[in-house]
Write an enzyme that holds these catalytic residues in place. Structure first.
Site, PDB file in Angstrom:
ATOM      1  N   LYS A  33      13.306  -3.110  -0.187  1.00  0.00           N
ATOM      2  CA  LYS A  33      12.937  -1.751   0.227  1.00  0.00           C
ATOM      3  C   LYS A  33      11.679  -1.835   1.092  1.00  0.00           C
ATOM      4  O   LYS A  33      10.573  -2.026   0.607  1.00  0.00           O
ATOM      5  CB  LYS A  33      12.670  -0.841  -0.977  1.00  0.00           C
ATOM      6  CG  LYS A  33      12.696   0.620  -0.551  1.00  0.00           C
ATOM      7  CD  LYS A  33      11.676   1.521  -1.200  1.00  0.00           C
ATOM      8  CE  LYS A  33      10.268   1.386  -0.833  1.00  0.00           C
ATOM      9  NZ  LYS A  33       9.848   1.962   0.443  1.00  0.00           N
ATOM     10  N   GLY A  89       1.482  -4.474  -1.511  1.00  0.00           N
ATOM     11  CA  GLY A  89       1.080  -3.091  -1.244  1.00  0.00           C
ATOM     12  C   GLY A  89      -0.248  -2.797  -1.905  1.00  0.00           C
ATOM     13  O   GLY A  89      -1.022  -3.711  -2.210  1.00  0.00           O
ATOM     14  N   THR A 118      -0.364   1.308  -6.543  1.00  0.00           N
ATOM     15  CA  THR A 118       1.104   1.197  -6.632  1.00  0.00           C
ATOM     16  C   THR A 118       1.473  -0.049  -7.426  1.00  0.00           C
ATOM     17  O   THR A 118       2.421  -0.022  -8.239  1.00  0.00           O
ATOM     18  CB  THR A 118       1.728   1.098  -5.221  1.00  0.00           C
ATOM     19  OG1 THR A 118       1.105   2.024  -4.364  1.00  0.00           O
ATOM     20  CG2 THR A 118       3.211   1.380  -5.252  1.00  0.00           C
ATOM     21  N   CYS A 129      -4.801  -6.793   4.946  1.00  0.00           N
ATOM     22  CA  CYS A 129      -5.424  -6.892   3.618  1.00  0.00           C
ATOM     23  C   CYS A 129      -6.553  -7.918   3.601  1.00  0.00           C
ATOM     24  O   CYS A 129      -7.438  -7.850   2.762  1.00  0.00           O
ATOM     25  CB  CYS A 129      -4.367  -7.252   2.588  1.00  0.00           C
ATOM     26  SG  CYS A 129      -3.465  -8.751   3.034  1.00  0.00           S
ATOM     27  N   GLU A 185     -11.417   0.035  -1.038  1.00  0.00           N
ATOM     28  CA  GLU A 185     -10.651  -0.402   0.135  1.00  0.00           C
ATOM     29  C   GLU A 185     -10.376   0.801   1.046  1.00  0.00           C
ATOM     30  O   GLU A 185      -9.781   1.787   0.622  1.00  0.00           O
ATOM     31  CB  GLU A 185      -9.317  -1.029  -0.297  1.00  0.00           C
ATOM     32  CG  GLU A 185      -8.573  -1.611   0.887  1.00  0.00           C
ATOM     33  CD  GLU A 185      -7.166  -2.115   0.539  1.00  0.00           C
ATOM     34  OE1 GLU A 185      -6.425  -1.408  -0.159  1.00  0.00           O
ATOM     35  OE2 GLU A 185      -6.822  -3.218   1.008  1.00  0.00           O
ATOM     36  N   GLU A 211       0.974  -8.761  -4.611  1.00  0.00           N
ATOM     37  CA  GLU A 211      -0.019  -9.037  -3.563  1.00  0.00           C
ATOM     38  C   GLU A 211      -0.634  -7.697  -3.217  1.00  0.00           C
ATOM     39  O   GLU A 211       0.021  -6.852  -2.588  1.00  0.00           O
ATOM     40  CB  GLU A 211       0.655  -9.648  -2.327  1.00  0.00           C
ATOM     41  CG  GLU A 211       1.442 -10.922  -2.599  1.00  0.00           C
ATOM     42  CD  GLU A 211       0.560 -12.149  -2.783  1.00  0.00           C
ATOM     43  OE1 GLU A 211      -0.673 -12.020  -2.661  1.00  0.00           O
ATOM     44  OE2 GLU A 211       1.099 -13.225  -3.060  1.00  0.00           O
TER      45      GLU A 211
HETATM   46  P1  NAP Z   1       1.683   1.175  -0.891  1.00  0.00           P
HETATM   47  O1  NAP Z   1       1.509   2.613  -0.658  1.00  0.00           O
HETATM   48  O2  NAP Z   1       1.311   0.616  -2.201  1.00  0.00           O
HETATM   49  O3  NAP Z   1       3.238   0.885  -0.591  1.00  0.00           O
HETATM   50  C1  NAP Z   1       3.785  -0.415  -0.584  1.00  0.00           C
HETATM   51  C2  NAP Z   1       5.279  -0.313  -0.806  1.00  0.00           C
HETATM   52  O4  NAP Z   1       5.525   0.173  -2.124  1.00  0.00           O
HETATM   53  C3  NAP Z   1       5.974   0.663   0.139  1.00  0.00           C
HETATM   54  O5  NAP Z   1       7.246   0.167   0.467  1.00  0.00           O
HETATM   55  C4  NAP Z   1       6.066   1.904  -0.714  1.00  0.00           C
HETATM   56  O6  NAP Z   1       7.057   2.779  -0.318  1.00  0.00           O
HETATM   57  C5  NAP Z   1       6.384   1.285  -2.070  1.00  0.00           C
HETATM   58  N1  NAP Z   1       6.114   2.132  -3.223  1.00  0.00           N
HETATM   59  C6  NAP Z   1       5.288   3.210  -3.319  1.00  0.00           C
HETATM   60  N2  NAP Z   1       5.309   3.701  -4.588  1.00  0.00           N
HETATM   61  C7  NAP Z   1       6.155   2.898  -5.300  1.00  0.00           C
HETATM   62  C8  NAP Z   1       6.591   2.872  -6.664  1.00  0.00           C
HETATM   63  N3  NAP Z   1       6.154   3.763  -7.562  1.00  0.00           N
HETATM   64  N4  NAP Z   1       7.453   1.910  -7.039  1.00  0.00           N
HETATM   65  C9  NAP Z   1       7.892   0.985  -6.163  1.00  0.00           C
HETATM   66  N5  NAP Z   1       7.527   0.970  -4.853  1.00  0.00           N
HETATM   67  C10 NAP Z   1       6.660   1.901  -4.436  1.00  0.00           C
HETATM   68  O7  NAP Z   1       0.930   0.307   0.196  1.00  0.00           O
HETATM   69  P2  NAP Z   1       0.863   0.574   1.745  1.00  0.00           P
HETATM   70  O8  NAP Z   1       0.009   1.761   2.015  1.00  0.00           O
HETATM   71  O9  NAP Z   1       2.249   0.546   2.286  1.00  0.00           O
HETATM   72  O10 NAP Z   1       0.133  -0.754   2.244  1.00  0.00           O
HETATM   73  C11 NAP Z   1      -1.253  -0.904   2.283  1.00  0.00           C
HETATM   74  C12 NAP Z   1      -1.753  -1.683   1.084  1.00  0.00           C
HETATM   75  O11 NAP Z   1      -1.088  -2.930   1.025  1.00  0.00           O
HETATM   76  C13 NAP Z   1      -3.238  -1.999   1.187  1.00  0.00           C
HETATM   77  O12 NAP Z   1      -3.824  -1.787  -0.069  1.00  0.00           O
HETATM   78  C14 NAP Z   1      -3.257  -3.475   1.545  1.00  0.00           C
HETATM   79  O13 NAP Z   1      -4.422  -4.159   1.156  1.00  0.00           O
HETATM   80  C15 NAP Z   1      -2.052  -3.959   0.806  1.00  0.00           C
HETATM   81  N6  NAP Z   1      -1.565  -5.210   1.369  1.00  0.00           N
HETATM   82  C16 NAP Z   1      -1.760  -6.356   0.647  1.00  0.00           C
HETATM   83  C17 NAP Z   1      -1.345  -7.568   1.161  1.00  0.00           C
HETATM   84  C18 NAP Z   1      -1.540  -8.844   0.383  1.00  0.00           C
HETATM   85  O14 NAP Z   1      -0.942  -9.856   0.751  1.00  0.00           O
HETATM   86  N7  NAP Z   1      -2.353  -8.859  -0.666  1.00  0.00           N
HETATM   87  C19 NAP Z   1      -0.726  -7.625   2.413  1.00  0.00           C
HETATM   88  C20 NAP Z   1      -0.547  -6.432   3.123  1.00  0.00           C
HETATM   89  C21 NAP Z   1      -0.962  -5.229   2.584  1.00  0.00           C
HETATM   90  P3  NAP Z   1       6.806   3.882   0.837  1.00  0.00           P
HETATM   91  O15 NAP Z   1       5.610   3.512   1.581  1.00  0.00           O
HETATM   92  O16 NAP Z   1       8.025   3.763   1.624  1.00  0.00           O
HETATM   93  O17 NAP Z   1       6.691   5.158   0.117  1.00  0.00           O
END
Ligand code: NAP
Length: 486
Positions: A177, A230, A234, A286, A389, A252
């Site tokens: 997804k 993400g 989440t 990130c 963050e 991650e």
């Molecule tokens: P996010 O809001 O946590 O979303 C990540 C993914 O999870 C999306 O596909 C989202 O779907 C999905 N999601 C949301 N709620 C969920 C739930 N309850 N159950 C299962 N899946 C769910 O993160 P983001 O805003 O997309 O990305 C930014 C974050 O990612 C930042 O905090 C960044 O630091 C982190 N990140 C970490 C790394 C690493 O390697 N550590 C790499 C890149 C990014 P939808 O968005 O489609 O609703």
């Protein structure tokens, strides 16, 4: 965008592109212009059930291939992506608002490299044998089962391929997804899988939002493994959902990384890299260093040079090869970042540059989601903007007087993903790196990646490691077979 050239995507389940069962749609906008560019299915539990059933049906066939045969499939997927490399870059730039140079050099290139890397890496993986005086132990890496892969919007295909490649290689079948905000290149990957004839059900994509599609995937009883990248909040929900079924779990998560500039750093020659570490992809990586800790003896000199370099960056048209910084992913994300800048002002921060819309911004981008690169001075290291963050083009600057204080500030947050240290003394930098509580520390470089090394965070930045042998281990079950000698 007119109705006729609006991109309409479908889910990819059991080798067929098909609409969601509930026939609801999610609009997808260009971050640069604010225009509607695509619509994707707002999938729900029923679609996840269908995809998991398809993946379950495909599992026996896929897992019974030899690992060499599956590595060969990975090479074919890489070839298929390679033939559409420019299209990947164009779609990624359109969907995320990132500069085309970044989409070409990082997103498209790495997405292809991920498949090639894992296909080749497995050939170096030696059979593990542990001899006893009267028996031989042999370690077997078996597939885990159905892998649920959930990815964010900042590096869409780059991060998806980082999970898909090892998951398929080790014999799992996949339900992915992608982020609802950046679905375009995930669809392209499905098209490539389809074109080259990957067996139906081995790879499935379900589009939709986190609550309706992501949550049922993480809690699905037949999904054996979840790899999630993400945000930390989440990740917490994902961990709860996955725990009751004892799924294998890799998280991650977010970061608040420190960039440490020691007194002896060569700030003139290293400045472009330090700026890149702060603002690549508009700070939406990130690993970006969003807190810069500077030795007090070079503070003024560093700040002047840093702000100068930042204000000279070209912010604008993502399709222009010369652009350094593009747009932010969404209006909501831009507003969140602006609210942090407001908090910084209330906490006594001084905005040295940026803080709002880029100056002289072209009218064609007036409805897009933009913030000029922002540098904030004068905040305490434990202020909100230095601890939470922000995930945008915002960095805070903080002086320190010795290595001990730099370590104390660097380790002050709840995160522990990455960091970088800049110094003329590599040995001192390497020793200092050991004292930083994070999964990765670069010395005199940043995001210098060898795909064999462990990747992941400590504290609230994640659980588990991916990369090289760590991915091989995560996407498989290591089983020991002990044979007593006759
Ligand atoms: P996010 O809001 O946590 O979303 C990540 C993914 O999870 C999306 O596909 C989202 O779907 C999905 N999601 C949301 N709620 C969920 C739930 N309850 N159950 C299962 N899946 C769910 O993160 P983001 O805003 O997309 O990305 C930014 C974050 O990612 C930042 O905090 C960044 O630091 C982190 N990140 C970490 C790394 C690493 O390697 N550590 C790499 C890149 C990014 P939808 O968005 O489609 O609703």
């Amino acid at each position: 965008m007119t109705e006729s050239n609006l991109i309409t995507l479908n889910n990819y389940i059991e080798g067929k592109f098909q609409n969601s069962k509930c026939n609801h749609w999610i609009d997808n906008y260009s971050p640069a212009t604010g225009d509607l560019i695509a619509r994707i299915p707002c999938s729900s539990t029923e679609d996840i059930d269908d995809a998991v059933t398809a993946a379950t049906n495909a599992f026996n066939g896929w897992s019974s291939l030899s690992i060499e045969e599956r590595a060969d499939w990975l090479i074919r997927i890489a070839d298929g992506l390679e033939s559409r490399k420019e299209e990947i870059a164009q779609l990624e730039s359109l969907d995320t608002g990132k500069p085309i140079s970044l989409a070409r050099g990082v997103d498209a290139a790495r997405s292809i490299a991920n498949f090639r890397f894992f296909a080749n890496h497995i050939l170096d993986h030696e059979q593990q044998i542990f001899e006893m005086s009267d028996a031989t132990n042999r370690v077997l890496y078996k597939p885990v089962g159905i892998a649920g892969l959930i990815t964010p919007w900042n590096l869409p295909l780059y991060l998806l391929s980082w999970k898909v490649a090892p998951a398929l290689l080790m014999g799992n079948t996949v339900v992915a997804k992608p982020s609802e905000l950046t679905p375009l290149t995930a669809n392209l990957l499905a098209e490539v899988m389809d074109e080259i004839g990957v067996p139906p059900g081995v790879f499935n994509i379900v589009h939709g939002n986190g609550i309706d599609a992501g949550a049922p995937l993480t809690s699905h009883p037949k999904v054996n493994l979840i790899s999630f990248t993400g945000g930390t909040a989440t990740g917490r929900e994902v961990a709860k959902a996955a725990s009751s079924g004892f799924k294998k779990l890799s998280l991650e998560l977010g970061g608040k990384n420190a960039t440490i500039i020691r007194h002896d750093a060569d700030i003139i020659s290293k400045m472009p890299e330090i700026v890149r570490a702060s603002f690549m992809n508009q700070g939406q990586v990130c690993l970006c260093g969003s807190r810069i800790l500077i030795h007090e003896t070079i503070y003024d000199e560093f700040v002047e040079s840093f702000v100068n370099t930042v204000t000279n960056m070209s912010v604008g048209d993502p399709s222009d090869e010369a652009t350094d910084l593009g747009a932010l992913i969404s209006a909501a994300h831009r507003d969140k970042i602006l609210s942090y800048i407001q908090i910084a002002k209330e906490e006594g921060g001084v905005i040295l540059c940026g803080g709002g819309m880029p100056l002289n911004h072209p009218t064609q981008f007036k409805d897009g989601f933009w913030i000029a690169p922002t540098v904030i001075d004068g905040l305490k290291p434990d202020s909100i903007c230095a601890m939470e963050e922000i995930f945008g083009p915002v960095v805070t600057l903080h002086p320190f007087s010795n290595d001990d204080e730099a370590v104390e500030i660097a380790n002050m947050t709840d995160y522990g993903l990455a960091g970088s240290i800049w110094t003329a003394d590599s040995d001192a930098g390497s020793e200092l790196a050991e004292r930083i509580d994070s999964g990765m520390v670069w010395v005199n470089c940043w995001l210098h990646r060898d795909l064999r090394v462990p990747f992941g965070g400590v504290k609230n930045s994640g659980v588990g490691r991916e990369g090289g042998d760590w991915s091989i281990g995560f996407f498989s079950e290591a089983v020991n077979i002990c044979v007593k000698h006759n």
